[in-house]
Design a protein around this motif. Structure first.
Motif, short mmCIF file in Angstrom:
data_model
loop_
_atom_site.label_atom_id
_atom_site.label_comp_id
_atom_site.label_asym_id
_atom_site.label_seq_id
_atom_site.Cartn_x
_atom_site.Cartn_y
_atom_site.Cartn_z
N SER A 1 28.05 23.54 34.08
CA SER A 1 27.75 23.88 35.47
C SER A 1 28.01 25.37 35.63
CB SER A 1 28.59 23.07 36.44
OG SER A 1 29.87 23.63 36.57
N SER A 2 27.22 25.99 36.46
CA SER A 2 27.33 27.44 36.61
C SER A 2 26.75 27.82 37.96
CB SER A 2 26.54 28.12 35.50
OG SER A 2 26.20 29.43 35.86
N THR A 3 27.47 28.66 38.66
CA THR A 3 26.89 29.18 39.90
C THR A 3 26.98 30.69 39.87
OG1 THR A 3 28.99 28.89 40.99
CG2 THR A 3 27.31 27.23 41.45
N SER A 4 25.92 31.29 40.37
CA SER A 4 25.88 32.73 40.50
C SER A 4 26.50 33.05 41.86
CB SER A 4 24.41 33.13 40.47
OG SER A 4 24.28 34.48 40.64
N TRP A 5 27.20 34.20 41.95
CA TRP A 5 27.87 34.47 43.23
C TRP A 5 27.76 35.92 43.65
CZ3 TRP A 5 31.95 37.82 42.20
CH2 TRP A 5 32.44 37.82 40.89
N PHE A 6 27.80 36.12 44.95
CA PHE A 6 27.74 37.46 45.54
C PHE A 6 28.90 37.56 46.52
CE2 PHE A 6 23.54 35.87 44.60
CZ PHE A 6 23.09 36.85 43.72
N ALA A 7 29.68 38.63 46.41
CA ALA A 7 30.91 38.69 47.19
C ALA A 7 31.23 40.12 47.60
CB ALA A 7 32.07 38.12 46.37
N LEU A 8 32.28 40.26 48.40
CA LEU A 8 32.68 41.57 48.88
C LEU A 8 34.03 41.94 48.27
CD1 LEU A 8 31.59 43.68 50.95
CD2 LEU A 8 33.26 42.75 52.55
N THR B 1 42.06 43.49 38.10
CA THR B 1 43.12 44.36 38.61
C THR B 1 42.62 45.67 39.22
OG1 THR B 1 43.40 45.29 36.41
CG2 THR B 1 44.83 43.46 36.99
N SER B 2 41.40 46.07 38.92
CA SER B 2 40.91 47.33 39.50
C SER B 2 40.37 47.15 40.91
CB SER B 2 39.81 47.93 38.63
OG SER B 2 40.24 48.08 37.31
N PHE B 3 40.42 45.92 41.42
CA PHE B 3 39.78 45.66 42.72
C PHE B 3 40.67 44.87 43.66
CE2 PHE B 3 36.51 46.29 39.61
CZ PHE B 3 35.62 47.12 40.24
N THR B 4 40.37 44.97 44.95
CA THR B 4 40.91 44.05 45.93
C THR B 4 39.76 43.12 46.28
OG1 THR B 4 42.23 45.85 46.86
CG2 THR B 4 41.99 43.87 48.20
N HIS B 5 39.89 41.87 45.89
CA HIS B 5 38.79 40.95 46.16
C HIS B 5 38.93 40.37 47.56
CE1 HIS B 5 37.08 41.47 42.29
NE2 HIS B 5 38.23 41.21 41.68
N ILE B 6 37.89 40.52 48.37
CA ILE B 6 38.01 40.25 49.80
C ILE B 6 37.42 38.91 50.22
CG2 ILE B 6 37.49 41.13 52.11
CD1 ILE B 6 37.24 43.94 50.69
N ALA B 7 36.12 38.74 49.98
CA ALA B 7 35.50 37.51 50.48
C ALA B 7 34.30 37.11 49.64
CB ALA B 7 35.06 37.70 51.93
N MET B 8 34.21 35.83 49.37
CA MET B 8 33.02 35.27 48.74
C MET B 8 31.95 35.14 49.82
SD MET B 8 31.53 34.12 46.11
CE MET B 8 32.73 33.69 44.85
N VAL B 9 30.74 35.64 49.56
CA VAL B 9 29.70 35.58 50.59
C VAL B 9 28.77 34.40 50.37
CG1 VAL B 9 27.75 36.80 51.64
CG2 VAL B 9 29.81 38.07 50.99
N ILE B 10 28.21 34.30 49.18
CA ILE B 10 27.24 33.23 48.94
C ILE B 10 27.26 32.86 47.46
CG2 ILE B 10 25.36 34.92 48.65
CD1 ILE B 10 23.45 32.88 49.83
N THR B 11 27.09 31.59 47.18
CA THR B 11 26.95 31.15 45.79
C THR B 11 25.65 30.37 45.67
OG1 THR B 11 28.08 29.07 46.18
CG2 THR B 11 29.44 30.91 45.47
N ASN B 12 25.02 30.45 44.52
CA ASN B 12 23.85 29.62 44.35
C ASN B 12 23.72 29.19 42.89
OD1 ASN B 12 22.56 32.68 44.75
ND2 ASN B 12 21.98 31.62 42.90
N PRO B 13 23.22 27.97 42.67
CA PRO B 13 23.09 27.49 41.30
C PRO B 13 21.81 28.03 40.66
CG PRO B 13 22.34 25.81 42.82
CD PRO B 13 22.81 26.97 43.65
N SER B 14 21.63 27.73 39.38
CA SER B 14 20.37 28.01 38.71
C SER B 14 19.57 26.72 38.64
CB SER B 14 20.62 28.51 37.30
OG SER B 14 21.11 29.81 37.34
#
Lengths: 324, 502
Positions: free
Chosen positions: A248-255, A115-128
């Motif tokens: 299953s798990s993916t790490s993610w980086f987003a804006l 709730t403290s954020f406006t989530h805009i776009a997922m940039v990249i995801t990658n597995p381990s």
């Protein structure tokens, strides 16, 4: 979001009402945009941010200033953005640490990851990728479980740090497999990988971008990939599910930005980020790093963050890692 | 040997292209400039310049970034010698003798020694990296956690001797440094230690805050208190370059420093800082002029400067052969390469021979550039000392504050620096040395990390420290050093030697 625009365009009577909002959207961006990276320069969050900043700056016609605000499990810099004005001039490179794990790890956190954020776009995801020393004789997860049972204290398992998503995966796996383990945390993935190559630690859970070159060079052996499906870059490496572990798990980086950003700005940013990650050069770079370009609408991404928070909280508790 | 020559020829043909030479020069120049600005380090600069490199060829990009790295290292020594401001871990020991030399009017000689010593060490290390990089990698890999612990233990034991006054005070400062180093998040458990609920402390106290506070700011306060000493620097600038005598004294120290730096530099994490501390210790023990230590001995500049430059070069080995960055600057370079679509790692030698060998040769070219840029500028740097304190000190304070802020973009660090400035002032009043504290601060946490890791892996069996040959020999040397300090008659002899050193 586009539905919103269409509706506004059709409703002629609402033109007066819509004008201020339209003016605000046109005035954006009103100057350089600050993109806060809650980690130190040189890490994967930082790299992703700089790739995005380069392309986004060109498309928006304003400079994007990448500002590293590391500290406290990525919460220091994230807090700065949560507190900023939602004018679209301050954004954050949100990620699995700042928005999924730290909320469970830091009980005194002042922001809410959803709730403290406006989530805009997922940039990249990658597995381990789980890798083992190449002389260890371990070829798959079944071997790993067997070796763990044979050694007092379980198997030595290296990660880039306590409370990281990779550590939590190890905790979850050992729960599922009913085995013990000795967690050997390092300061960052680099030193941990050296220890696995040298045979000081048997196994490591590492995010694919940092493990990829070592796997390709054959200095370590991959035994499992944490993605739901096999990774296109490493088709020979089976997933956890294929080997009988429901993990299953993916790490993610987003804006993301502060809560309450104007929908038109969010829509524009989402569109431009999608365009930036779709360029052939960036597609190639992401593939090299072992990542998958993001593909979520802002609403889907928001829901995703909520699901991540719910999913990691119990694992963090099980790991025994707490802060503060 | 023939392949080595062929490889070097390939490397030099890459490094000597007009474009690469230009960018090597540009990098070295930018690096020197940011190096002399206190606190503004190579990490901030390289991350700012990273987007510019996207458009360059990968080789050119990495050559320029490497130039910035060396330039900053060298620039850091300049401020350490002239202004008592160590911006990097490795220049902490340069401060000890270098600043005293500057106060004696030998600033030019100290700067020239640093430049020439670094160039020589850089040249040797370049050849070593080219000839035996892969071999050295296997040595680095044979160092386990127990061995690292024992190496650092040895480092801490001998660093207590760094104190110029009493051993007890020296050990006290080392212990205090170790304590400060423990502040922050525990690597093993993620627990917060000694943070007192301050979120800014959760990643520990920043090295630069302690170094600039304890040395730079404290020195400014001290100087303001003693108006009569203000003219010391300006009146006695002296000959800019080395006298024949000074040159002769510096040569053996440079040789020893180069050897030490090349050997220790290959160890990922802490190699470069250990090597400059170690070199200072060796010089203080074996140099013919050891009685001059503490009064501005040129050996104390020549040895550590050579060692840290050799180590900086050698620290490229883990990066190039394993793809593992040894420090934050290296991590940024990996980032630059990845953005260019190149994964640094074991395959780079075969996949990108022009990049690999071009980079190695450009290390040497970069060192040459630094010499070309810096030797003529020594006169200018020394002139800096003639700037009246009322202009110089506010400027230093401003640059320190900006530099400190820019590291984490955090005001808290600036307050910390001021706090350590006041603490450093108090310490000099009661004759407590800053260098042992910083060494404890750097080595203590690493030592703890390796100790706990070794114990984790051995399941609590302490025998691991004596069963491994590398670890056992380090511990044996530590024991001898400790014994030498503790045996009363030997200690008397040591105190006599210390008294001679003044």
């Amino acid at each position: 979001m586009s539905g919103h625009l269409t509706r506004r365009a059709l409703a002629g009577g609402a033109a007066l009402l819509a004008t201020p909002r339209l003016a605000r959207a046109q005035a954006w961006p009103s100057g350089p945009i600050r993109l806060v990276v809650p980690f130190a320069p040189g890490g994967s969050t930082d790299l992703t941010a700089r790739l995005v900043a380069e392309g986004l700056g060109q498309r928006l016609g304003v400079p994007i200033i990448v500002e590293n605000r590391p500290g406290a499990g990525a919460t220091t810099g994230t807090q700065v953005v949560a507190d900023a004005a939602p004018d679209g001039q301050t954004l954050v490179m949100s990620n699995i640490a700042s928005h999924a794990i730290s909320p469970a790890l830091y009980p005194n956190l002042r922001y809410d990851p959803v709730t403290s954020f406006t989530h805009i776009a997922m940039v990249i995801t990658n597995p381990s990728a789980w890798v083992v020393n190449k002389d260890s004789g371990i070829k798959n997860l079944a071997d790993l479980v067997q070796a763990a049972k044979a050694r007092p204290g379980g198997l030595d398992m290296a990660t880039s740090g306590a409370g990281s998503s990779n550590h939590l995966m190890v905790v979850r796996f050992c729960e599922l497999a009913g085995i013990e383990h000795t967690h050997v945390p390092f300061r960052g993935a680099g030193p941990a990988m050296v220890a696995v190559i040298a045979g000081q630690v048997t196994m490591m859970s590492d995010s694919l971008p940092s493990a990829a070159s070592h796997i390709r060079a054959g200095t370590v052996r991959p035994i499992a990939m944490s993605s739901a499906e096999r990774h296109p870059g490493f088709p020979d490496v089976p997933t956890f599910r294929e080997q009988g572990f429901d993990l299953s798990s993916t790490s993610w980086f987003a804006l993301s930005g502060p809560a309450g950003m104007a929908p038109a700005v969010v829509e524009r940013l989402h569109r431009e980020v999608m365009a930036v990650i779709a360029t052939p050069t960036n597609q190639r770079r992401f593939a090299e790093m072992g990542g998958t370009p993001g593909d979520m609408t802002p609403a889907e991404f928001s829901a995703f963050v909520a699901s991540e928070v719910a999913r990691w909280a119990p694992v963090v508790r099980a790991s025994g890692a707490t802060v503060g | 040997m023939e392949t080595l020559l062929a490889n070097l020829a390939l490397g030099f043909s890459v490094a000597f292209s007009l474009e690469n030479l230009t960018f090597a020069l540009l990098g070295a120049f930018i690096g020197t400039a940011i190096g002399v600005l206190p606190g503004i380090g190579p990490v901030a600069t390289i991350s700012l310049l990273l987007p510019i490199t996207f458009g360059m060829s990968p080789t050119t990009a990495i050559i320029m970034l490497a130039g910035i790295y060396y330039g900053a290292q060298y620039g850091g020594s300049t401020t350490a010698i002239l202004l008592n401001l160590p911006g990097e871990v490795s220049s902490v020991v340069t401060v000890i003798e270098g600043y005293k030399m500057a106060r004696n009017g030998r600033a030019g000689a100290a700067l020239a020694t640093a430049a020439l010593g670094s160039f020589f060490a850089g040249s040797v290390a370049t050849v070593v990296v080219a000839a035996s990089g892969p071999l050295l990698t296997s040595i680095a890999l044979s160092f386990g956690p127990a061995d690292y612990f024992s190496l650092m233990f040895l480092g801490l034991i001998i660093s207590a001797v760094l104190a110029q006054g009493s051993i007890v005070k020296g050990i006290g400062m080392v212990v205090l440094g170790v304590g400060l180093g423990l502040v922050g998040t525990d690597v093993q458990t993620g627990q917060q230690r000694f943070t007192f609920g301050v979120p800014e402390l959760s990643d520990g106290v920043d090295f630069v805050a302690i170094a600039m506070g304890m040395f730079g700011i404290a020195e400014i306060i001290l100087n303001l208190e003693r108006p009569e000493s203000r003219n010391v620097l300006t009146n006695k600038v002296g000959s800019l370059y080395l006298t024949r005598e000074e040159f002769r004294r510096a040569v053996p120290s440079v040789l020893r420093g180069t050897l030490l730096g090349t050997v220790i530099g290959i160890l990922p994490g802490g190699g470069a800082s250990l090597s400059s501390f170690g070199s200072y210790m060796i010089e203080r023990k074996v140099s013919k002029y050891r009685h001059l230590f503490g009064t501005g001995a040129i050996e104390g500049v020549a040895g550590p400067e050579a060692a840290n430059n050799a180590a900086a070069q050698a620290s490229f080995i883990p990066l190039l052969t394993l793809g593992i960055p040894a420090n934050a600057v290296m991590a940024l370079m990996v980032g630059a390469l990845i953005i260019q679509g190149i994964q640094p790692g074991p395959r780079m030698v075969e996949a990108q021979p022009d990049l690999f060998w071009g980079l190695i040769c450009s290390m040497w070219v970069g060192n040459l550039m630094l010499l070309i840029i810096n030797l003529p500028m020594i006169g200018m740097w020394v002139k800096l000392l003639e700037v009246p304190y009322r202009h110089l000190y506010p400027a230093i304070m401003i640059f320190c504050a900006i530099g400190m802020y820019s590291i984490n973009n955090n005001v808290f660090d600036v307050y910390l620096m001021v706090l350590f400035g006041l603490f450093g002032y108090l310490c000099s009043k009661v004759k407590l040395e800053g260098a042992p504290l910083l060494i404890g601060f750097v080595l203590g946490p690493m030592m703890e990390e390796h100790l706990r890791r070794a114990m984790l892996l051995s399941r609590g069996d302490v025998m691991v420290f004596v069963e491994r040959p590398i670890s056992a020999s380090m511990l044996a040397i530590s024991a001898i050093a400790l014994l030498a300090m503790m045996l009363p008659n030997l200690r008397a002899g040591k105190e006599k030697a210390m008294a001679e050193g003044g």
